[in-house]
Write an enzyme that holds these catalytic residues in place. Structure first.
Site, PDB file in Angstrom:
ATOM      1  N   GLU A 189      -7.686   6.653 -12.863  1.00  0.00           N
ATOM      2  CA  GLU A 189      -7.610   5.776 -14.056  1.00  0.00           C
ATOM      3  C   GLU A 189      -8.864   5.928 -14.907  1.00  0.00           C
ATOM      4  OE1 GLU A 189      -6.993   4.918 -10.913  1.00  0.00           O
ATOM      5  OE2 GLU A 189      -4.828   5.043 -11.163  1.00  0.00           O
ATOM      6  N   ASP A 245       0.310   1.751  -5.580  1.00  0.00           N
ATOM      7  CA  ASP A 245       0.226   0.924  -4.374  1.00  0.00           C
ATOM      8  C   ASP A 245       1.135  -0.296  -4.422  1.00  0.00           C
ATOM      9  OD1 ASP A 245      -1.667   2.768  -3.748  1.00  0.00           O
ATOM     10  OD2 ASP A 245      -3.388   1.449  -4.071  1.00  0.00           O
ATOM     11  N   ASP A 275      -5.440  11.330  -7.219  1.00  0.00           N
ATOM     12  CA  ASP A 275      -5.548   9.873  -7.055  1.00  0.00           C
ATOM     13  C   ASP A 275      -6.802   9.336  -7.759  1.00  0.00           C
ATOM     14  OD1 ASP A 275      -4.946   7.319  -6.143  1.00  0.00           O
ATOM     15  OD2 ASP A 275      -5.841   7.631  -4.160  1.00  0.00           O
TER      16      ASP A 275
HETATM   17  O1  MIG Z   1      -7.204   2.598  -3.192  1.00  0.00           O
HETATM   18  O2  MIG Z   1      -6.545   7.449  -0.643  1.00  0.00           O
HETATM   19  O3  MIG Z   1      -2.730   4.863  -4.372  1.00  0.00           O
HETATM   20  O4  MIG Z   1      -1.719   6.170  -2.125  1.00  0.00           O
HETATM   21  O5  MIG Z   1      -3.303   6.175   0.180  1.00  0.00           O
HETATM   22  C1  MIG Z   1      -7.063   3.444  -2.108  1.00  0.00           C
HETATM   23  C2  MIG Z   1      -6.216   6.206  -0.163  1.00  0.00           C
HETATM   24  C3  MIG Z   1      -7.083   4.879  -2.549  1.00  0.00           C
HETATM   25  C4  MIG Z   1      -4.889   4.805  -3.393  1.00  0.00           C
HETATM   26  C5  MIG Z   1      -3.575   5.499  -3.441  1.00  0.00           C
HETATM   27  C6  MIG Z   1      -2.959   5.526  -2.087  1.00  0.00           C
HETATM   28  C7  MIG Z   1      -3.875   6.221  -1.117  1.00  0.00           C
HETATM   29  C8  MIG Z   1      -5.233   5.510  -1.109  1.00  0.00           C
HETATM   30  N1  MIG Z   1      -5.779   5.472  -2.464  1.00  0.00           N
END
Ligand code: MIG
Length: 655
Positions: A295, A405, A292
């Site tokens: 980017e 998201d 996660d």
């Molecule tokens: O912006 O880890 O897309 O699936 O639950 C929040 C917390 C950071 C973004 C991910 C989302 C995840 C969340 N993360």
């Protein structure tokens, strides 16, 4: 840069030099359709908007958004009067696709000066897509268990939270293969740590879950917390593995854990180092990960925060007028994912220093590559589940993605239907959206309808954010309906898996727009809310609130299959053309193509997850006047010994 003469004479697009780099343009006829661009907003036909490849963490996916998390610079211009072609712009920096926004009938692609452009001609849309896939390499193959139902929520904090989720699914007889660990499992959001208060015996717990047929899938974030004594941080600094700022110091950004450094995954040594860190979790029994914030998302950079703070302090006590107020708001909002910050740090690409913004779109790709390359060493004979939020073409060889998201909006259910074929064209086959919607409160009917599409997506995961309505299917009044839908997924699993594997091994599309299968049918090209799934199925999900049915276009005679449960199903032949089809809230409706068949697993009561499905027998749904052939692919689901094409099993099905 000189544009070579050969390039200027390209038949399909016109190439010109502009300040930003190069521009490719061409005219489109009214009936031309543009497919592709992967993870983007808007319809299957991308005409009428500008899409920008500029990986962005933005949790509000409204129609006006030009960029999401991934950059997928491939599109197909489907033309009636001239040959159709595909174009892939290989540029890890910003690329803009004006697909008839500025001028209705003109497409203009703007890329950097060092881009490489590929044009792909072919006999058909399918052929163009396939040739592109051949060019970019074989898609990632997930373990079979990752095709089961998966439950996630940001907010499961400790062992007992996870146990409760598993227990409640089991109590209700809901099949389940995985539960996700979001950031709270870590010690202070530090990658490759597990909070010992929350999980006192982590390997023991991983095993306990596995005994129940449940895999735990932890999240890994891109940013590494700056903290003395934290080995990952210390090793990263000592090894020079982090991205550097202008002065050659480790670049400081901030994300969950507060201040972090970003591993320089574009550097092969750093990539190897970071990837190697997954080993620690794998040794504790973990066999799946989601990457996660890659980017990479930056809440703020240390330098920009300092600047903003100074400006705000200067305003203290002043009479702030309109302009002052908006300026204040803008600089605060502008702290996150600030383009200037992306210009302020550097990668060392094995000796070549390069500013981040020039290669921004391949950061997530390389983080995922880091993990996948490490898996090849740590568990070379086994498949490991891996998917990422940010991606770029080429990453499809290392892992899948989820579409980020989204929100609990009906429009996002349709969006996810439209994104699937576009992502498949870019090789991303292991994909799904957050079922039920990530942001905002879901509703029972939305979740159920979403699951009815989710039964077809390789990644079938219910996920929601902190603070929203509880979204596990057992939280709702009519649990039975959810139980049935999820059971149907397992019934369809032999088909879904078979079609996924054939698509991966033979560079085909698992999801296709209708026009790919029915090129001669003018109406098929206009259908935006139906999709072909594997070789036999056409899905036409209900995606509007309170709808008790929908319009469906059948490009040929098809068999309507209506399922309330694995036991309660009916089939009805229907004629080519336009129909209104009733679909009750607790029904899955889909269509089977003429002269096609599909297997359904016969599920006995003992089955709790894919772990008990090894020896299932099949029943068949078949649509033909006579016997029909179906190629059924199956394998052990976990090793990399894929069955070669010549050995794929042909089954003759006779109803
Ligand atoms: O912006 O880890 O897309 O699936 O639950 C929040 C917390 C950071 C973004 C991910 C989302 C995840 C969340 N993360």
């Amino acid at each position: 840069m000189e544009i070579p003469e050969s390039a200027q004479k390209l038949e399909v697009m016109h190439l010109t030099k502009v300040d930003a780099g190069v521009q490719l343009s061409c005219q489109m006829d009214d009936e031309d359709v543009v497919y592709g661009l992967g993870e983007q907003m808007r319809g299957m036909n991308k005409r009428g908007f500008t899409y920008v490849s500029d990986a962005l963490d933005d949790a509000v996916h409204t129609e006006d958004r030009h960029s999401l998390y991934g950059s997928h610079n491939f599109l197909i211009l489907s033309r009636k009067t001239q040959p159709s072609f595909g174009v892939f712009v290989d540029d890890p920096g910003r690329v803009a696709f004006d697909v008839g926004e500025t001028k209705l009938n003109q497409m203009v692609i703007t890329a950097g000066p060092d881009c490489t452009v590929y044009f792909i001609e072919g006999e058909s849309l399918k052929d163009i897509a396939k040739q592109f896939r051949r060019l970019i390499g074989r898609s990632y193959i997930a373990p079979k268990w990752a095709f089961g139902y998966q439950q996630s929520r940001w907010g499961y904090v400790n062992e007992s939270d996870v146990r409760e989720v598993v227990r409640r699914h089991q109590e209700q007889g809901i099949l389940l293969d995985a539960v996700y660990l979001d950031i709270d499992y870590m010690d202070n959001y530090k990658d490759f740590t597990v909070d010992a208060d929350k999980f006192p015996d982590f390997p023991g717990f991983v095993n306990e879950m596995k005994d129940q047929g449940v895999h735990l899938v932890p999240i890994i974030d891109a940013g590494v917390k700056i903290e003395e004594g934290y080995p990952i941080y210390e090793e990263g600094v000592a090894g020079g593995y982090f991205c550097k700022d202008e002065d050659g110091e480790d670049f400081v950004g901030a994300v969950w854990p507060g201040k972090v450094h970003f591993p320089d995954v574009l550097n092969s040594k750093a990539r190897q180092w970071f990837g190697g860190k997954y080993r620690w979790l794998m040794e504790q029994g973990i066999d799946g990960f989601w990457n996660d914030m890659n980017e990479p998302a930056i809440f703020y950079s240390e330098k920009n925060m300092q600047k903003v703070m100074d400006e705000l302090l200067a305003l203290k006590g002043k009479n702030i007028d309109l302009h002052g107020f908006f300026h204040m708001r803008d600089i605060l909002l502008g702290l996150s994912n600030n383009p200037e910050d992306y210009k302020s740090f550097y990668h060392d690409m094995d000796g070549v220093k390069i500013r981040h913004d020039k290669v921004h779109n391949i950061y997530g790709y390389n983080m995922t590559k880091a993990a996948a390359e490490a898996f090849d060493e740590i568990a070379p004979d086994k498949r490991t589940l891996l998917f990422s939020r940010s991606s770029y073409i080429g990453m499809h060889r290392y892992g899948g993605i989820w579409t980020g998201d989204n929100s609990s909006w009906w429009s996002h259910l349709l969006l996810s239907v439209q994104q699937m074929p576009a992502l498949n064209m870019c090789g991303i086959l292991y994909v799904g959206s957050d079922i039920g919607g990530f942001g905002s409160d879901t509703t029972e009917d939305l979740l159920l309808r979403w699951l009815q599409f989710g039964v077809f997506t390789p990644l079938m995961r219910n996920h929601a954010t902190l603070g929203t309505r509880q979204q596990e299917v057992y939280q709702f009044e009519n649990v039975e309906d959810f139980r049935n839908m999820i059971r149907i997924r397992y019934g369809l699993l032999p088909y879904i898996y078979s079609e996924y594997m054939k698509a991966a091994l033979d560079d085909e599309l698992y999801f296709r727009p209708l026009s790919f299968d029915y090129p001669e049918d003018d109406h098929a090209a206009k259908v935006e809310d139906q999709v072909m799934v594997g070789e036999s199925i056409m899905a036409a999900p209900v995606y509007t609130q309170n709808a008790t049915g929908r319009y469906v276009y059948l490009p040929e005679d098809m068999l309507l299959v209506r399922m309330k449960s694995m036991e309660n199903k009916t089939c009805e032949p229907m004629e080519k053309g336009h129909h209104y089809v009733d679909v009750a809230l607790n029904e899955l409706v889909f269509f089977v193509k003429k002269d096609h068949a599909l297997p359904l697993a016969v599920l006995d009561e003992k089955i709790k997850s894919t772990a008990n499905m090894e020896d299932v027998s099949y029943e068949w749904i078949c649509h033909g006047d006579g016997p029909v052939e179906y190629v059924l692919y199956d394998d052990d689901g976990i090793s990399k010994k894929y069955v070669p094409q010549k050995d794929w099993k042909k089954v003759i099905v006779d109803k």
